[in-house]
Design an enzyme around this catalytic site. Structure first.
Site, mmCIF file in Angstrom:
data_model
loop_
_atom_site.group_PDB
_atom_site.id
_atom_site.type_symbol
_atom_site.label_atom_id
_atom_site.label_comp_id
_atom_site.label_asym_id
_atom_site.label_seq_id
_atom_site.Cartn_x
_atom_site.Cartn_y
_atom_site.Cartn_z
ATOM 1 N N TYR A 144 0.858 -1.184 0.000
ATOM 2 C CA TYR A 144 0.000 0.000 0.000
ATOM 3 C C TYR A 144 0.892 1.230 0.000
ATOM 4 C CZ TYR A 144 -3.433 3.535 1.271
ATOM 5 O OH TYR A 144 -4.228 4.656 1.291
ATOM 6 N N ASP A 239 9.398 2.757 -0.793
ATOM 7 C CA ASP A 239 8.375 3.491 -0.051
ATOM 8 C C ASP A 239 8.664 3.270 1.438
ATOM 9 O OD1 ASP A 239 4.699 3.516 0.055
ATOM 10 O OD2 ASP A 239 6.238 4.414 1.337
ATOM 11 N N LYS A 267 4.750 10.283 7.600
ATOM 12 C CA LYS A 267 4.487 9.895 8.997
ATOM 13 C C LYS A 267 5.457 10.536 9.984
ATOM 14 C CE LYS A 267 2.274 5.610 7.507
ATOM 15 N NZ LYS A 267 0.871 5.709 7.960
HETATM 16 P P1 KE4 Z 1 -0.612 8.931 3.668
HETATM 17 O O1 KE4 Z 1 -1.096 9.513 2.364
HETATM 18 O O2 KE4 Z 1 -1.707 8.204 4.430
HETATM 19 O O3 KE4 Z 1 0.128 9.961 4.542
HETATM 20 O O4 KE4 Z 1 0.507 7.820 3.343
HETATM 21 C C1 KE4 Z 1 0.180 6.793 2.447
HETATM 22 C C2 KE4 Z 1 1.126 5.625 2.673
HETATM 23 C C3 KE4 Z 1 2.184 5.443 1.811
HETATM 24 N N1 KE4 Z 1 3.054 4.426 1.974
HETATM 25 C C4 KE4 Z 1 2.913 3.543 3.011
HETATM 26 C C5 KE4 Z 1 3.898 2.430 3.153
HETATM 27 C C6 KE4 Z 1 1.839 3.692 3.925
HETATM 28 O O5 KE4 Z 1 1.700 2.797 4.930
HETATM 29 C C7 KE4 Z 1 0.931 4.744 3.763
HETATM 30 C C8 KE4 Z 1 -0.262 4.935 4.686
HETATM 31 N N2 KE4 Z 1 -0.395 3.994 5.749
HETATM 32 C C9 KE4 Z 1 -1.749 3.793 6.258
HETATM 33 C C10 KE4 Z 1 -1.705 2.694 7.316
HETATM 34 N N3 KE4 Z 1 -1.179 1.469 6.835
HETATM 35 C C11 KE4 Z 1 -2.317 5.067 6.798
HETATM 36 C C12 KE4 Z 1 -3.628 4.894 7.530
HETATM 37 C C13 KE4 Z 1 -4.809 5.399 6.724
HETATM 38 O O6 KE4 Z 1 -4.853 5.178 5.498
HETATM 39 O O7 KE4 Z 1 -5.685 6.028 7.364
#
Ligand code: KE4
Length: 426
Positions: A144, A239, A267
């Site tokens: 993801y 990533d 994050k």
């Molecule tokens: P954001 O756009 O949510 O800041 O980041 C996306 C992203 C990109 N790459 C990785 C490896 C990630 O885990 C994420 C987002 N992680 C999720 C939880 N696994 C965020 C929680 C959510 O979507 O509310």
């Protein structure tokens, strides 16, 4: 544990927000029931709107590696905010933050800040296409990378939990340009590269995966990706939105010794404020506007309050012994949980990395999305709810990581293990 106020708020929220939430992963779709509404947190504790205190292993899905409301971070953010919250113009804070990331992450010489992990990966894909002149991307099932159209194909995290392998509304052309491989399966990558000769711009991978639950790269997997991408003239994108500054100060690339072409971050680097970033060699980043022709922009990119919080966070993490202590806390928790389940005769598989772990309700090793998906999600859901009743807040999905912070104490680990024991008996 009474949660009357949470339930009322959820009813109100569903009238004005899709599913009552601003991100599907918060909706408890994978575990059932109504999500808890929280109102404050400090250190490893979080309090819901009904006054219940829980030990938090979500930690805002990773940013709160120092625990909630870390005084240095809060003070830095307040001081910055008092000087003005956004200028839409360059600031010294951006230079200071950039220097810290460039110094810490081995493959990054130049960095661009954005406002989310999604923006980071979206921009990294565009940069790879601009740099190579090619269009196709290889990702991994269960990976993801945020909600960028091209990456919402066979994704993990909330999509995996909701059984939506691909989102509606994604242009068919995007899906067609995204090739899906299997994590830890170099042959599947090799075959995709050979059957799409000269068409693949990049391979994007979580070097330590967190969105299938925690899945570690097999020995030689990342090195193999590095070799194949060099051989085929495409870029390797790490990533590190989860792993960056979590598994090590320099991210997985520094602890595992494999250098990508482009790194995505998020994050932790925002200290709880909206920040993402992508970085690479100066040569690759020279493609990015205004230097080059690859356009990417953002009103709040490099926001001074977020930069101040990020600087304070990285400066705390840079202190000697922080990651050794975080690894020790992770090991004490993972080993303890392993023992409690073993004594109860319940088979689980626990994957861990510094500051991360996942308990899979399964009896087979979890090395990719296929083996992760064999886990008993219903059993995880029951366990999740029991743990909440016993004062511990876990990620509301089997396909997420438990996030451990430097604020989690020996007392927290002890009470968590007692909660696991009580939850299994229930
Ligand atoms: P954001 O756009 O949510 O800041 O980041 C996306 C992203 C990109 N790459 C990785 C490896 C990630 O885990 C994420 C987002 N992680 C999720 C939880 N696994 C965020 C929680 C959510 O979507 O509310």
């Amino acid at each position: 544990m009474s949660r009357v106020r949470s339930e009322q708020l959820f009813s109100d929220a569903k009238l004005v927000m899709p599913g009552g939430v601003n991100s599907p992963a918060r909706a408890w779709g994978a575990v059932g029931g109504s999500p808890i509404f929280f109102e404050k947190a400090a250190g490893s504790s979080i309090w819901d709107v009904d006054g219940n205190e829980l030990v938090d292993y979500v930690c805002s899905w990773g940013p709160m590696i120092l625990g909630h409301a870390n005084p240095a971070v809060i003070d830095a953010a307040i001081d910055a905010a008092r000087a003005g919250t956004s200028f839409g113009a360059p600031t010294e804070l951006e230079v200071e933050m950039s220097r810290r990331v460039v110094d810490a992450v081995p493959s990054i010489e130049v960095i661009r800040f954005v406002s989310s992990g999604t923006e980071a990966t979206m921009s990294a894909l565009r940069l790879a296409r601009a740099k190579t002149g090619r269009n196709k991307i290889i990702k991994f099932r269960g990976g993801y990378h945020g909600h960028e159209d091209a990456l919402l194909v066979e994704a993990g995290s909330g999509l995996a939990s909701q059984g939506i392998a691909s989102s509606s509304g994604v242009h068919p052309g995007y899906a067609a340009s995204t090739l899906v491989s299997e994590y830890n399966d170099l042959e599947s990558v090799k075959s995709l590269l050979e059957s799409n000769l000269g068409e693949v711009a990049a391979v994007i991978v979580e070097p330590i995966a967190g969105n299938m639950g925690v899945v570690l790269p097999a020995d030689g997997f990342l090195e193999g990706l590095r070799g194949l991408t060099h051989e085929h003239g495409c870029l390797l994108i790490f990533d590190e939105v989860i792993s960056g500054f979590r598994v090590a100060f320099g991210g997985a690339q520094s602890s595992l010794g494999v250098m990508p072409d482009i790194t995505c971050l998020g994050k932790i680097i925002g200290g709880g404020f909206p920040v993402g970033a992508y970085g690479a060699s100066a040569e690759i980043m020279s493609e990015v506007a205004p230097l080059g022709s690859m356009y990417q922009a953002g009103t709040l990119s490099g926001n001074p309050v977020a930069m101040a919080a990020g600087i304070a966070t990285l400066d705390e993490l840079a202190r000697p012994g922080v990651y050794e202590d975080l690894q020790d806390t992770t090991d004490k928790l993972a080993d303890g949980v392993t023992n409690v389940f073993a004594e109860a005769g319940i088979p689980v598989v626990i994957n861990r990395a510094c500051g991360l772990m996942t308990v899979f309700f399964s009896n087979i090793q979890v090395t990719d999305m296929e083996t992760a998906s064999v886990s008993d999600g219903d059993a995880y859901g029951r366990f999740f709810h029991q743990m909440v009743e016993n004062g511990v807040y876990l990620p509301p999905s089997q396909y997420e990581a438990w996030f451990i912070s430097t604020a989690h104490t020996a007392k927290n680990i002890k009470s968590t293990l007692e909660a696991v024991d009580r939850s299994l008996i229930a």
